[in-house]
Motif scaffolding. Structure first.
Motif, mmCIF file in Angstrom:
data_model
loop_
_atom_site.group_PDB
_atom_site.id
_atom_site.type_symbol
_atom_site.label_atom_id
_atom_site.label_comp_id
_atom_site.label_asym_id
_atom_site.label_seq_id
_atom_site.Cartn_x
_atom_site.Cartn_y
_atom_site.Cartn_z
ATOM 1 N N GLY A 198 0.835 -1.193 0.000
ATOM 2 C CA GLY A 198 0.000 0.000 0.000
ATOM 3 C C GLY A 198 0.866 1.238 0.000
ATOM 4 N N GLY A 202 -2.737 6.019 -1.974
ATOM 5 C CA GLY A 202 -3.935 5.200 -1.925
ATOM 6 C C GLY A 202 -3.918 3.984 -2.818
ATOM 7 N N ARG A 223 -7.244 1.828 -5.987
ATOM 8 C CA ARG A 223 -6.706 3.138 -5.593
ATOM 9 C C ARG A 223 -7.740 3.799 -4.697
ATOM 10 N N ARG A 224 -7.395 4.009 -3.448
ATOM 11 C CA ARG A 224 -8.281 4.622 -2.490
ATOM 12 C C ARG A 224 -8.060 6.136 -2.467
ATOM 13 N N ASN A 226 -7.440 7.934 0.072
ATOM 14 C CA ASN A 226 -6.506 8.299 1.136
ATOM 15 C C ASN A 226 -5.354 7.306 1.176
ATOM 16 N N ALA A 227 -4.306 7.669 1.908
ATOM 17 C CA ALA A 227 -3.159 6.779 2.060
ATOM 18 C C ALA A 227 -3.593 5.455 2.686
ATOM 19 N N ILE A 228 -2.946 4.374 2.259
ATOM 20 C CA ILE A 228 -3.226 3.045 2.822
ATOM 21 C C ILE A 228 -2.512 2.928 4.162
ATOM 22 N N HIS A 229 -3.263 2.664 5.208
ATOM 23 C CA HIS A 229 -2.680 2.575 6.548
ATOM 24 C C HIS A 229 -2.311 1.151 6.938
ATOM 25 N N ASP A 244 -7.762 2.383 4.820
ATOM 26 C CA ASP A 244 -7.217 3.730 4.716
ATOM 27 C C ASP A 244 -7.760 4.539 5.894
#
Length: 254
Positions: A198, A202, A223-224, A226-229, A244
């Protein structure tokens, strides 16, 4: 299951350990508050050994990076076991901690601000009372979590350049991901044949990593916004969880 949180009004850290079953809410086993200080506070980097009998956490604070182990074999009463010698130093920052599936090895990624260099340390944690650094290799400038594959022979970590790489437990590089891939979350499939990564933009990508070969891109999964956490595979079903800042999705991979 382990949950940690820092109090905003002081330098105390709350550790909570839960029993998480297949159904129903998690059951609290213990909650421990550890006193810290400005120079010896508890940091945000922590990991639990797969067998649940050891916990590692960054405890250096402003005085430099320190990794401390707790014995959690009795989850109701965790006990501080030891700190890891050979990693600490002035202005050393701990970037990530991970355990191997066989519970014997801990990987620690550190950054030395005085030399602008990052290092991957492998630590024998078979005995949590006497952890020992077995190898230290200098890594490149890439940012990557340290994640072991299911058989414990390989791990994802920064490569020799600006990207993440598949490394052997001895520290050697099997193959690097493209420099354009900035990994901030990662997980191996239960078989170890697929690596999910990730990125901050995103994007989630799937890589072929069968038999420890150099990673090759299978496809971009999603592709989200927000950043993938966080990424995690369910070992029973193979479903991939993608989290995310706003949502959690489950993916069934064909």
């Amino acid at each position: 299951m382990f949950v940690a949180g820092r109090r905003s009004d002081n330098h105390y850290q709350d550790f909570s350990i839960y029993a998480a079953g297949d159904f129903g809410p998690p059951r609290l086993l213990s909650a421990t508050t550890i006193e810290g200080s400005q120079d010896r506070g508890i940091g945000s980097i922590a990991a639990v050994r797969p067998d649940g009998k050891a916990l590692a956490a960054e405890t250096g604070g402003a005085g430099g990076g320190v990794v401390t182990l707790w014995d959690t074999s009795n989850p109701v009463a965790p006990e501080r076991a030891a700190w890891v010698e050979g990693i600490t130093g002035h202005l050393v920052k701990i970037l990530d901690i991970g355990f191997s599936p066989d519970n014997r090895t801990m990987a620690v990624l550190s950054y030395h601000t005085t030399t602008d260099a990052s290092y991957l340390h492998l630590v024998d944690v078979t005995d949590v009372q006497a952890p020992a650094v077995t190898s230290t290799v200098r890594v490149g400038s890439g940012i990557s979590p340290v994640v072991f594959n299911p058989d414990g022979r390989y791990l994802l970590a920064p490569g020799e350049g600006p990207s993440a790489a598949i490394r052997t437990v001895g520290g050697g590089v099997v193959g690097e991901l493209p420099a354009s891939v900035k990994v901030i979350a990662a997980a191996f499939s239960p078989s170890g044949a697929v690596l999910a990564t990730g990125e901050g933009n995103g994007t989630v990508k799937l890589w072929d990593t069968a038999a420890g070969r150099a990673p090759t891109l299978i496809r971009t999964l999603t592709r989200r916004p927000n950043a993938i956490h966080q990424l995690a595979f369910d070992p029973r079903t193979g479903l991939l969880g993608v989290a995310d800042a706003m949502t959690v999705q489950l993916w069934k991979l064909g």
